[in-house]
Design an enzyme around this catalytic site. Structure first.
Site, PDB file in Angstrom:
ATOM      1  N   GLU A   1      73.900 120.283  42.113  1.00  0.00           N
ATOM      2  CA  GLU A   1      74.738 119.462  42.762  1.00  0.00           C
ATOM      3  C   GLU A   1      73.868 118.090  43.060  1.00  0.00           C
ATOM      4  OE1 GLU A   1      74.249 122.359  43.731  1.00  0.00           O
ATOM      5  OE2 GLU A   1      76.050 123.486  44.629  1.00  0.00           O
TER       6      GLU A   1
ATOM      7  N   LYS B   1      64.125 120.306  47.306  1.00  0.00           N
ATOM      8  CA  LYS B   1      62.766 121.166  47.287  1.00  0.00           C
ATOM      9  C   LYS B   1      62.612 121.422  45.995  1.00  0.00           C
ATOM     10  CE  LYS B   1      60.750 125.247  49.360  1.00  0.00           C
ATOM     11  NZ  LYS B   1      60.943 126.288  50.067  1.00  0.00           N
TER      12      LYS B   1
ATOM     13  N   GLU C   1      71.851 131.551  56.991  1.00  0.00           N
ATOM     14  CA  GLU C   1      70.986 131.814  55.770  1.00  0.00           C
ATOM     15  C   GLU C   1      69.739 132.509  56.246  1.00  0.00           C
ATOM     16  OE1 GLU C   1      71.282 128.557  52.170  1.00  0.00           O
ATOM     17  OE2 GLU C   1      69.108 128.317  53.061  1.00  0.00           O
TER      18      GLU C   1
HETATM   19  O1  F6P Z   1      71.139 127.166  47.749  1.00  0.00           O
HETATM   20  C1  F6P Z   1      70.581 127.366  48.936  1.00  0.00           C
HETATM   21  C2  F6P Z   1      69.385 126.455  48.992  1.00  0.00           C
HETATM   22  O2  F6P Z   1      68.384 126.975  48.170  1.00  0.00           O
HETATM   23  C3  F6P Z   1      68.967 126.291  50.251  1.00  0.00           C
HETATM   24  O3  F6P Z   1      68.101 126.861  50.956  1.00  0.00           O
HETATM   25  C4  F6P Z   1      68.380 124.731  50.417  1.00  0.00           C
HETATM   26  O4  F6P Z   1      68.489 124.123  51.552  1.00  0.00           O
HETATM   27  C5  F6P Z   1      69.469 124.035  49.195  1.00  0.00           C
HETATM   28  O5  F6P Z   1      69.651 125.091  48.413  1.00  0.00           O
HETATM   29  C6  F6P Z   1      68.819 122.952  48.704  1.00  0.00           C
HETATM   30  O6  F6P Z   1      68.008 123.255  47.657  1.00  0.00           O
HETATM   31  P1  F6P Z   1      67.005 122.213  47.204  1.00  0.00           P
HETATM   32  O7  F6P Z   1      66.273 121.283  48.097  1.00  0.00           O
HETATM   33  O8  F6P Z   1      66.068 122.979  46.411  1.00  0.00           O
HETATM   34  O9  F6P Z   1      67.838 121.112  46.393  1.00  0.00           O
END
Ligand code: F6P
Length: 541
Positions: A208, A202, A348
């Protein structure tokens, strides 16, 4: 408004029902199942093995109304910014809105954008599936690797596994952990010439995911050259500017919106790998199942409304009975990742300690959520569920039939085990029954006295059971939406924000500070002695 003052009369009822015991409640009322099981389409929610009755449910529903749950639900569906700490609307329901009605955010209809993205996803998924979109080596894609974490992984990974009988596209693989073992083990068996990589994030900043995406990029470049990146990568994100910087062809970038929370995003372009696996038609059925449940949530009376009832069951167990956890026990191997998915959705969302106005809550909020598929769990942790000192309400999920008619005897055993567990939790085994059992085995009086306490099951342990006909795309969409709205109902009663997740930030910040100390770019100092000691140990070895 701070935390809720729970109605005293309902608290007394919880105590009275618990001391009466589930065995007696069933013995006294032959109509108990009919009175306390609820349906929508082929979905059945059996809430009869709980310490309550219809009158309690009506009282709880009135309490939920007093707490503003229905107003908050209306506010969510109408696009108000109910995620107040991030000033965002919460509109995952718009992603599966199959009707013609506009859905407004800040006065603008979001539905044209939703439909346009779905159409682009369909064209891309069809091209990958039918081989009209080829790799840089001129081959059809046989494998798709989705790189994401949390909501950008758990949803599509869980749904892909759940809908395996409907998969007729390329094989799907999911890489989430920054541990290099995950991507190394995944890529080892794959041919870069026929592998597509989807980077799903997102924010497009999650360390990671970005680390795994760069490793996958190197893997493609090493095998096929820099020019192959465009053909082998696609991305899903709300941060389109950041995706561009990664070098992904804009035609292969699928957006979504800040009003979709990560853990609520499987209905968005985050579901692209699912669509590639099962096809656009199957994905549409998945959305339709969720949409049908949304309509039910909006329209049904509270005392007949499945997500409201499931939410009230959660409130009952957490706040009136004081139980600290709930176990999610799908009797369906293909729902093996559902407990992990619901863990993120629930913990969460509702693992919060302050109210919407920032004051400490004055009641327990989200419980510990965990589980494993039956029957495996039976041979691992059910001992504690039956005879441990904590009572943990269990949520069983089972289908009337499986997808393997030739293995119907397996399915019958699976279902029998599911029913047996909820029966055993409820009825337990009394001292007299344990003694009679041992006597029947020919044990001496002394042996009976010694062993009987170990063979007693206290019983009176509540559970609920969710039944559907078969695990289809529609049934799965409905099931997930049921749990999403349950979390919503509970969060509204607790008056907390179920849609932010500030609690995950601190660890991320500290990891960024520790990384240069670990790789020697900065001196290891200014931390507590435990962290410094562990750093030293890990660096020196
Ligand atoms: O660290 C928690 C979080 O923000 C979750 O809410 C989310 O689903 C996940 O990390 C991955 O985030 P992104 O889609 O922005 O990589």
């Amino acid at each position: 408004m701070t935390g809720p003052a729970f109605p005293q009369d309902l608290k007394q009822k919880a105590e009275a029902f618990r001391s009466a015991g589930l065995r007696r409640l069933f013995a006294d009322d032959p109509g108990r199942f009919d009175a306390l099981s609820f349906g929508f389409e082929d979905l059945l929610l059996d809430l009869s093995k709980m310490h309550w009755d219809r009158e309690t449910i009506a009282g709880l529903a009135a309490f939920a109304r007093e707490r503003g749950m229905e107003d908050r639900r209306a506010a969510m569906f109408s696009g108000e910014a109910i995620n107040e700490t991030e000033a965002r609307a919460v509109l995952h329901v718009a992603l599966r809105n199959r009707g013609d009605a506009p859905v407004l955010v800040d006065g603008r209809d979001v539905m044209p954008g939703v439909r346009e993205t779905l159409a682009r996803m369909e064209a891309f998924a069809n091209g990958i599936r039918d081989g009209s979109i080829l790799s840089a080596a001129g081959r059809p894609f046989t494998d798709v690797v989705n790189i994401g974490i949390g909501g950008s992984d758990l949803g599509p990974a869980m749904v892909t596994a759940a809908l395996a009988p409907f998969a007729d596209g390329p094989r799907l693989h999911y890489v989430s952990n920054v541990d290099g073992a995950h991507i190394a083990d995944t890529l080892k068996g794959l041919d870069p010439r026929s592998t597509l990589v989807i980077v799903a994030s997102k924010t497009f900043t999650t360390i990671e995911t970005m680390t795994n995406a760069r490793t996958a990029r190197q893997w493609i470049v090493k095998a096929l050259g820099e020019s192959a990146v465009g053909a082998h990568f696609a991305a899903v994100s709300t941060a389109l500017d950041k995706v561009g910087a990664f070098g992904i062809d804009p035609a292969r970038v699928f957006g979504f919106w800040d009003w979709v929370g990560g853990r609520y995003s499987v209905w968005s372009a985050i579901g692209l790998p699912v669509m590639i696996a099962i096809g656009p038609e199957g994905f549409a059925q998945f959305l339709e199942g969720a949409h049908a449940l949304d309509r039910h949530f909006l329209e049904a009376e509270a005392t007949e409304n499945l997500p409201v009832l499931l939410g009230l069951a959660g409130i009952w167990h957490r706040n009136f009975c004081g139980f600290p956890a709930r176990a999610i026990l799908p009797y369906d191997q293909r729902l093996a990742r559902l407990p992990a998915y619901l863990q993120q959705l629930d913990m969460e969302s509702n693992g919060k300690r302050v109210t919407l106005s920032g004051e400490p809550v004055d009641c327990a909020t989200g419980p510990l959520v965990w589980g494993e598929p039956g029957t495996n769990g039976q041979h691992a942790f059910y001992q504690l569920l039956h005879q441990g000192t904590d009572v943990i309400p269990c949520e069983f999920i089972v289908a009337a039939s499986g997808h393997e008619p030739e293995l119907a005897h397996h399915h019958a055993l699976l279902v029998a085990n599911c029913l047996a567990q909820s029966e055993a939790l409820m009825n337990g085994r009394t001292r007299e029954e344990a003694e009679a059992l041992l006597a029947g085995e020919g044990k001496s009086a002394a042996e009976i006295a010694r062993l009987a306490p170990h063979k007693v099951f206290p019983g009176n342990r509540p559970s609920l059971t969710i039944v559907h006909d078969r695990l289809t795309p529609r049934a799965l969409g409905r099931l997930i939406a049921l749990y999403e709205h349950r979390v919503f109902v509970e969060g509204a009663i607790w008056n907390i924000n179920s849609f932010d997740q500030w609690g995950v930030e601190l660890g991320k910040v500290l990891a960024n500070e520790l990384l240069p100390m670990l790789d020697g770019r900065e001196p290891a100092e200014g931390r507590d002695s435990s962290t410094l000691g562990l750093l030293d140990r890990l660096r020196s070895r």
